[in-house]
Each structure stands twice: as structure tokens, then as C-alpha cells.
Design an enzyme around this catalytic site. Structure first.
Site, PDB file in Angstrom:
ATOM      1  N   TYR A  82       0.834  -1.199   0.000  1.00 37.85           N
ATOM      2  CA  TYR A  82       0.000   0.000   0.000  1.00 37.85           C
ATOM      3  C   TYR A  82       0.872   1.253   0.000  1.00 37.85           C
ATOM      4  CZ  TYR A  82      -3.272   3.605   1.255  1.00 37.85           C
ATOM      5  OH  TYR A  82      -4.023   4.748   1.248  1.00 37.85           O
ATOM      6  N   HIS A  83       0.473   2.231  -0.802  1.00 43.94           N
ATOM      7  CA  HIS A  83       1.109   3.551  -0.803  1.00 43.94           C
ATOM      8  C   HIS A  83       0.126   4.552  -1.397  1.00 43.94           C
ATOM      9  CE1 HIS A  83       2.039   1.744  -4.699  1.00 43.94           C
ATOM     10  NE2 HIS A  83       2.120   2.981  -5.179  1.00 43.94           N
ATOM     11  N   LEU A  84       0.238   5.781  -0.957  1.00 42.83           N
ATOM     12  CA  LEU A  84      -0.608   6.869  -1.421  1.00 42.83           C
ATOM     13  C   LEU A  84       0.271   7.874  -2.158  1.00 42.83           C
ATOM     14  CD1 LEU A  84      -3.424   8.338  -1.283  1.00 42.83           C
ATOM     15  CD2 LEU A  84      -2.503   9.508   0.728  1.00 42.83           C
TER      16      LEU A  84
END
Length: 120
Positions: A82-84
């Protein structure tokens, strides 16, 4: 660059559409995507994203901020942690039609230093 016990931000290895200064906000623990994350990480992500957004406005003189996040193959996820994405935005910048272009190490270091200075 920006971190706390649960998440950190970094300048990635590439940018899109010639818009430099983009960052990733990433959890320290592994979660494949948002569907696996603990609920209580939301406030950590929001806090770091908000601080980073203010730093981008100050450091780069951009006029706005966009965030982007992908989950699962049909959601265009291609990194399985996960990464934004957080992008500085300018009028007519063409972000979503732009090519993926690598940063040099020196560019990444200079952008990180500018953002770090704006966080103080």
C-alpha cells in the site's frame, strides 16, 4: 523525509507529466492494499498527507494537491505494498496524461531537502 511510528513519506524513483516533487506516503508494516490495512492507520495517513501537502504548497508554489491510490489488478495496482501518491498540481499540468519519467538521484535528494525544509 517525513515519518512517524506507523507511516513515512518519500520521493519515489519517478515522476509523471513533468510534475516534479511528488511523494509516496507508505506504511511501515506491510499491507498489500487498502483492503488489508488496519482502520486506525487512517489518521496517521491523513496527518502525514496533510503535512506533506502544506510543505509542497510552500516549497514548490503549486496551486493545488492531488492524491491517488490503486487497489487490485482492475484498480491498476502494480506495486503490491500500500502507498498513497501525493502530487503538487498546477493549472493545465497534464498529470494524468503524462509519461512516467525517472528522477536522477540528485533530483530526488534536492526535492526531499526542499520538502524537509518546508516541514520545519
Amino acid at each position: 523525509m517525513l515519518m512517524d511510528d506507523n507511516v513515512f513519506a518519500l520521493v519515489p524513483t519517478h515522476h509523471y507529466g513533468g510534475i516534479k516533487g511528488n511523494c509516496l506516503v507508505v506504511p511501515r508494516d506491510h499491507y498489500e492494499n487498502v483492503l488489508e490495512m488496519r482502520d486506525n492507520l487512517g489518521s496517521d495517513f491523513f496527518r502525514v498527507t496533510r503535512r506533506l501537502s502544506h510543505a509542497m504548497l510552500s516549497a514548490f508554489g503549486c496551486e493545488g494537491i492531488s492524491t491517488r491510490q490503486h487497489n487490485g489488478p482492475a484498480g491498476n495496482q502494480d506495486v503490491w505494498h500500500y502507498h498513497l501518491h501525493v502530487f503538487p498540481r498546477y493549472p493545465g499540468d497534464g498529470l494524468y496524461g503524462g509519461q512516467k519519467v525517472p528522477y536522477s538521484t540528485e533530483e530526488r535528494m534536492a526535492l526531499a531537502a526542499k520538502l524537509r525544509a518546508a516541514l520545519l
